[in-house]
Scaffold this motif. Sequence first.
Motif, PDB file in Angstrom:
ATOM      1  N   GLY A 170       0.810  -1.212   0.000  1.00 37.78           N
ATOM      2  CA  GLY A 170       0.000   0.000   0.000  1.00 37.78           C
ATOM      3  C   GLY A 170       0.842   1.260   0.000  1.00 37.78           C
ATOM      4  O   GLY A 170       0.583   2.209  -0.740  1.00 37.78           O
ATOM      5  N   VAL A 171       1.892   1.268   0.818  1.00 33.51           N
ATOM      6  CA  VAL A 171       2.762   2.448   0.917  1.00 33.51           C
ATOM      7  C   VAL A 171       3.558   2.653  -0.372  1.00 33.51           C
ATOM      8  O   VAL A 171       3.639   3.764  -0.903  1.00 33.51           O
ATOM      9  N   LEU A 172       4.153   1.577  -0.886  1.00 32.29           N
ATOM     10  CA  LEU A 172       4.935   1.701  -2.122  1.00 32.29           C
ATOM     11  C   LEU A 172       4.059   2.119  -3.297  1.00 32.29           C
ATOM     12  O   LEU A 172       4.454   2.940  -4.123  1.00 32.29           O
ATOM     13  N   GLY A 173       2.856   1.531  -3.370  1.00 31.32           N
ATOM     14  CA  GLY A 173       1.947   1.893  -4.447  1.00 31.32           C
ATOM     15  C   GLY A 173       1.565   3.365  -4.386  1.00 31.32           C
ATOM     16  O   GLY A 173       1.503   4.051  -5.409  1.00 31.32           O
ATOM     17  N   ALA A 174       1.323   3.870  -3.174  1.00 36.17           N
ATOM     18  CA  ALA A 174       0.956   5.281  -3.009  1.00 36.17           C
ATOM     19  C   ALA A 174       2.133   6.192  -3.307  1.00 36.17           C
ATOM     20  O   ALA A 174       1.951   7.323  -3.779  1.00 36.17           O
TER      21      ALA A 174
END
Length: 440
Positions: free
Chosen positions: A379-383
């Motif tokens: 989730g963090v990397l995608g954001a």
Amino acid sequence: MADTTGNTSDAGAPHDPGSAPRKSSWRYIGPGIVVAATGVGAGDLVATLIAGSNFGYTLLWAAVLGCLVKISLAEAAGRWHLSTGRTLFDGWASLGRWTTYFFAVYVVIWGFSYGAAAMSSSALPLQALFPGVMDLEWWGVACGVVGLVFVWFNKYAVFEKVMTVMVGVMFVVTVYLAIRVTPNLGNAFAGLLPVVPDGEDSVLNTLGLIGGVGGTITLAAYGYWVNAKGWANTGWMKVMRLDNRVAYITTGVFVVAMLFVGAEMLHAANIALSGGGKGLVQLGDILADEYGTATAKFFLIGFFATSFTSLIGVWHGVSLMFADFVARQRDKTAGKGKEIASGEHERSWPFRAYLLWLTFPPIVLLFQGEPFRLVIIYGVLGAAFMPFLALTLIWLLNSSRTPREWRSGWLSNTMLAVAGLLFLVLCLKEIWDQPWGEFF
């Protein structure tokens, strides 16, 4: 077509031999259709449906603005490839090794998680269309393997033709549904006024809708598809810009049509949908009750086209980016657009290795579910990727790395800055919302 660089003249632009400007013509378009098909997945359609069901037509302006933001990002990526003759990763590498580290971690973890999500999303409409044939997990495995075989044995030209046919299916289905629900055009036009609805987190939800309209790593892949089409110099710049606008007009039609469906079918009846692909299966059941089984099945076919084009688009586009990444690590003189245009990367072992990575390791997640910590990291990397893309494009296209006549003008810089700020806010929100206390 308007020149989004904001520059008034192309005089002095460096042209390769044989790179005389092509007239912008509909017969050339193709990469834009691919990026539109790949960028709009089941999650985007559900997010738009939910926005329509919660707020009616109020956020129509946000969906349209989201398309305009993505036009600027994709145009900037394509302009970098054509004006410099270098690939986007080669440009990132010139900014420092930190970009290499970020991309390496991102592409491994993101690919592992996305592979499972894409296969599951493609499996849902098939299970609904053919109940009792196979479990959802095995439908997912079948979709992943079919996507692998298709991309492995076909080059870009065939890939583009198949994507175009499936976009046609998506277009017919979404427009048919929008007409079938009989939208209130007066309210729809009123929804073009920028109004933020009342309610908790309404601003962040509005920003999320703007940022979620077809916004993924496929925006970065656009430049690679431009090169794979055979466009490798500034002579194709006008064609690329027309192609890019076609991409996001198409995306806009999909999104606006689904917002109409949400506003007319779900908002008035106060029906809440689940997130992700399950929300579209739920909509299929609602359509069956309202308009009959034939309409529901027609919709599920469109749902499958939406999900499967995202799957094979990522299988091709991100594998192409990974092949360029590996080539650049092995040879610092690599990273040229002509290498992509030649098709050599599509036959390379890194391209096929990443195809395998997207397909087989994620099968484990289909049967066991994603580990909790992996969900958070994903989730963090995608954001983080989208602000990374916007801000690095500003950096690259305003520096000496880009020929002066193709650097960003005020319009492009404004749109890229808006995109960077928007995605940075959404990234910080994503980081803030993660249950970090349970992570450690």
